[in-house]
Design a protein around this motif. Structure first.
Motif, PDB file in Angstrom:
ATOM      1  N   HIS A  88       0.822  -1.217   0.000  1.00  0.00           N
ATOM      2  CA  HIS A  88       0.000   0.000   0.000  1.00  0.00           C
ATOM      3  C   HIS A  88       0.856   1.267   0.000  1.00  0.00           C
ATOM      4  N   SER A  89       1.948   1.248   0.760  1.00  0.00           N
ATOM      5  CA  SER A  89       2.860   2.399   0.688  1.00  0.00           C
ATOM      6  C   SER A  89       3.564   2.439  -0.661  1.00  0.00           C
ATOM      7  N   GLU A  90       3.694   1.255  -1.300  1.00  0.00           N
ATOM      8  CA  GLU A  90       4.315   1.194  -2.629  1.00  0.00           C
ATOM      9  C   GLU A  90       3.483   1.943  -3.666  1.00  0.00           C
ATOM     10  N   VAL A  91       2.163   1.920  -3.516  1.00  0.00           N
ATOM     11  CA  VAL A  91       1.290   2.647  -4.449  1.00  0.00           C
ATOM     12  C   VAL A  91       1.630   4.131  -4.427  1.00  0.00           C
ATOM     13  N   LEU A  92       1.800   4.691  -3.242  1.00  0.00           N
ATOM     14  CA  LEU A  92       2.164   6.100  -3.142  1.00  0.00           C
ATOM     15  C   LEU A  92       3.575   6.341  -3.661  1.00  0.00           C
ATOM     16  N   TRP A  93       4.504   5.459  -3.299  1.00  0.00           N
ATOM     17  CA  TRP A  93       5.895   5.616  -3.732  1.00  0.00           C
ATOM     18  C   TRP A  93       5.984   5.656  -5.254  1.00  0.00           C
ATOM     19  N   ASN A  94       5.166   4.826  -5.914  1.00  0.00           N
ATOM     20  CA  ASN A  94       5.162   4.794  -7.375  1.00  0.00           C
ATOM     21  C   ASN A  94       4.735   6.122  -7.979  1.00  0.00           C
ATOM     22  N   LEU A  95       3.889   6.857  -7.274  1.00  0.00           N
ATOM     23  CA  LEU A  95       3.371   8.116  -7.807  1.00  0.00           C
ATOM     24  C   LEU A  95       4.423   9.208  -7.880  1.00  0.00           C
ATOM     25  N   SER A  96       5.473   9.084  -7.091  1.00  0.00           N
ATOM     26  CA  SER A  96       6.439  10.170  -6.958  1.00  0.00           C
ATOM     27  C   SER A  96       7.667   9.952  -7.810  1.00  0.00           C
ATOM     28  N   CYS A 175       2.167  19.670 -11.464  1.00  0.00           N
ATOM     29  CA  CYS A 175       3.314  20.093 -12.278  1.00  0.00           C
ATOM     30  C   CYS A 175       4.550  20.293 -11.420  1.00  0.00           C
ATOM     31  N   LYS A 176       4.378  20.856 -10.233  1.00  0.00           N
ATOM     32  CA  LYS A 176       5.502  21.076  -9.320  1.00  0.00           C
ATOM     33  C   LYS A 176       6.055  19.741  -8.834  1.00  0.00           C
ATOM     34  N   ALA A 177       5.160  18.809  -8.469  1.00  0.00           N
ATOM     35  CA  ALA A 177       5.593  17.511  -7.954  1.00  0.00           C
ATOM     36  C   ALA A 177       6.385  16.729  -8.987  1.00  0.00           C
ATOM     37  N   TYR A 178       6.013  16.862 -10.258  1.00  0.00           N
ATOM     38  CA  TYR A 178       6.680  16.123 -11.325  1.00  0.00           C
ATOM     39  C   TYR A 178       7.711  16.968 -12.071  1.00  0.00           C
ATOM     40  N   LYS A 179       7.971  18.170 -11.543  1.00  0.00           N
ATOM     41  CA  LYS A 179       8.981  19.071 -12.109  1.00  0.00           C
ATOM     42  C   LYS A 179       8.754  19.320 -13.605  1.00  0.00           C
ATOM     43  N   LEU A 180       7.521  19.629 -13.942  1.00  0.00           N
ATOM     44  CA  LEU A 180       7.169  19.860 -15.344  1.00  0.00           C
ATOM     45  C   LEU A 180       7.379  21.298 -15.783  1.00  0.00           C
ATOM     46  N   GLY A 181       7.607  22.197 -14.835  1.00  0.00           N
ATOM     47  CA  GLY A 181       7.820  23.581 -15.211  1.00  0.00           C
ATOM     48  C   GLY A 181       6.551  24.216 -15.740  1.00  0.00           C
ATOM     49  N   ASP A 182       6.711  25.139 -16.685  1.00  0.00           N
ATOM     50  CA  ASP A 182       5.576  25.858 -17.258  1.00  0.00           C
ATOM     51  C   ASP A 182       4.930  25.012 -18.350  1.00  0.00           C
ATOM     52  N   MET A 183       3.706  24.518 -18.086  1.00  0.00           N
ATOM     53  CA  MET A 183       3.024  23.667 -19.061  1.00  0.00           C
ATOM     54  C   MET A 183       1.979  24.438 -19.864  1.00  0.00           C
ATOM     55  N   THR A 184       2.046  25.747 -19.852  1.00  0.00           N
ATOM     56  CA  THR A 184       1.082  26.524 -20.628  1.00  0.00           C
ATOM     57  C   THR A 184       1.357  26.355 -22.110  1.00  0.00           C
ATOM     58  N   VAL A 185       0.300  26.459 -22.898  1.00  0.00           N
ATOM     59  CA  VAL A 185       0.449  26.393 -24.351  1.00  0.00           C
ATOM     60  C   VAL A 185      -0.307  27.560 -24.967  1.00  0.00           C
ATOM     61  N   SER A 186       0.045  27.881 -26.167  1.00  0.00           N
ATOM     62  CA  SER A 186      -0.640  28.948 -26.887  1.00  0.00           C
ATOM     63  C   SER A 186      -1.292  28.365 -28.132  1.00  0.00           C
ATOM     64  N   HIS A 187      -2.053  29.184 -28.809  1.00  0.00           N
ATOM     65  CA  HIS A 187      -2.670  28.736 -30.060  1.00  0.00           C
ATOM     66  C   HIS A 187      -1.612  28.328 -31.080  1.00  0.00           C
ATOM     67  N   ASN A 188      -0.427  28.906 -30.994  1.00  0.00           N
ATOM     68  CA  ASN A 188       0.633  28.566 -31.930  1.00  0.00           C
ATOM     69  C   ASN A 188       1.117  27.129 -31.773  1.00  0.00           C
ATOM     70  N   ASP A 189       0.854  26.532 -30.573  1.00  0.00           N
ATOM     71  CA  ASP A 189       1.278  25.155 -30.330  1.00  0.00           C
ATOM     72  C   ASP A 189       0.279  24.146 -30.887  1.00  0.00           C
ATOM     73  N   ILE A 190      -0.864  24.627 -31.343  1.00  0.00           N
ATOM     74  CA  ILE A 190      -1.947  23.744 -31.739  1.00  0.00           C
ATOM     75  C   ILE A 190      -2.235  23.958 -33.214  1.00  0.00           C
ATOM     76  N   ASP A 191      -2.456  22.865 -33.923  1.00  0.00           N
ATOM     77  CA  ASP A 191      -2.637  22.938 -35.377  1.00  0.00           C
ATOM     78  C   ASP A 191      -3.819  23.819 -35.772  1.00  0.00           C
ATOM     79  N   ASP A 192      -4.925  23.681 -35.051  1.00  0.00           N
ATOM     80  CA  ASP A 192      -6.141  24.412 -35.404  1.00  0.00           C
ATOM     81  C   ASP A 192      -6.140  25.771 -34.708  1.00  0.00           C
TER      82      ASP A 192
END
Length: 223
Positions: A88-96, A175-192
């Motif tokens: 059960h503690s392994e389930v949490l450990w896996n998340l990090s 995002c902070k827990a997984y060290k993803l930084g700035d995950m914002t996107v703009s319309h320029n990142d999307i095809d449509d």
């Protein structure tokens, strides 16, 4: 409550009983009991996860699956795969992304301010001597005061549908827990270029969910 059976993992504990309790009223009391050794849980230990740190059902189930796989690694009848004291503690450990279990519990585990709580009990199936689902649910209801969702784990994916039905997820904390930084996107990142802001937000969330679920899966391989 949902019960997931992992038929391909033998002879390990292969059933995961999962409940989401919303609007928890006694988080502090449950946390104090856990610190005392989990007296109220008795012979039915559980993983307790703050649901605001879970992106989706896939994010959670991959972590559970990896814990069960680790528990199944045995040499001379002894469990050798677990990196923590219990499945059960392994389930949490896996998340990090960290190997520090204390830090993992601080980020993903129950706190005295938790409002939505996931409870997971992993055991053998009833045919192998494990508890019945209704007995697990009864135990969970006796420990945590709150509203048990009737939608099952589909509620974890509610952000992908009607905004009015979405549960609370702390995307910034994830995002902070997984060290993803700035995950914002703009319309320029999307095809449509005609895509609206709601769809932009969905794109961000889908990217985050995909990344963190992959990180959880890769931790099993890397460690």
């Amino acid at each position: 409550m949902e019960t997931h059976t992992f038929h391909h993992v033998e002879p390990s504990q292969s059933q995961a009983h999962v409940v989401l309790v919303q609007d928890v009223q006694n988080a502090q009391a449950v946390l104090e009991d856990v610190k005392r050794g989990g007296e109220k849980f008795g012979e039915m230990p559980m993983a307790l996860i703050d649901a605001k740190m879970i992106c989706s059902s896939s994010h959670l189930l991959v972590s559970i699956h990896q814990a069960i796989l680790r528990n199944a690694r045995k040499i001379d009848g002894k469990t050798t795969g677990l990196r923590t004291k219990s499945i059960h503690s392994e389930v949490l450990w896996n998340l990090s992304i960290t190997n520090n279990i204390a830090e993992t519990f601080r980020i993903f585990g129950l706190s005295d301010t938790t409002k939505d709580l996931l409870l997971i009990h992993i055991a053998h199936s009833p045919e192998q001597g494990g508890p019945r689902a209704k007995d697990v649910l009864q135990k969970m209801q006796s420990i945590v005061e709150g509203d048990i969702t009737q939608e099952g784990l589909s509620v974890l994916d509610s952000w992908q549908g009607d905004e009015s039905e979405q549960r609370m997820i702390d995307w910034d904390a994830i995002c902070k827990a997984y060290k993803l930084g700035d995950m914002t996107v703009s319309h320029n990142d999307i095809d449509d270029s005609t895509i609206d802001q709601v769809d932009v937000e969905q794109t961000i969330r889908k990217r985050i969910d995909s990344i963190v679920t992959s990180l959880v899966a890769m931790k099993f391989v890397a460690s």
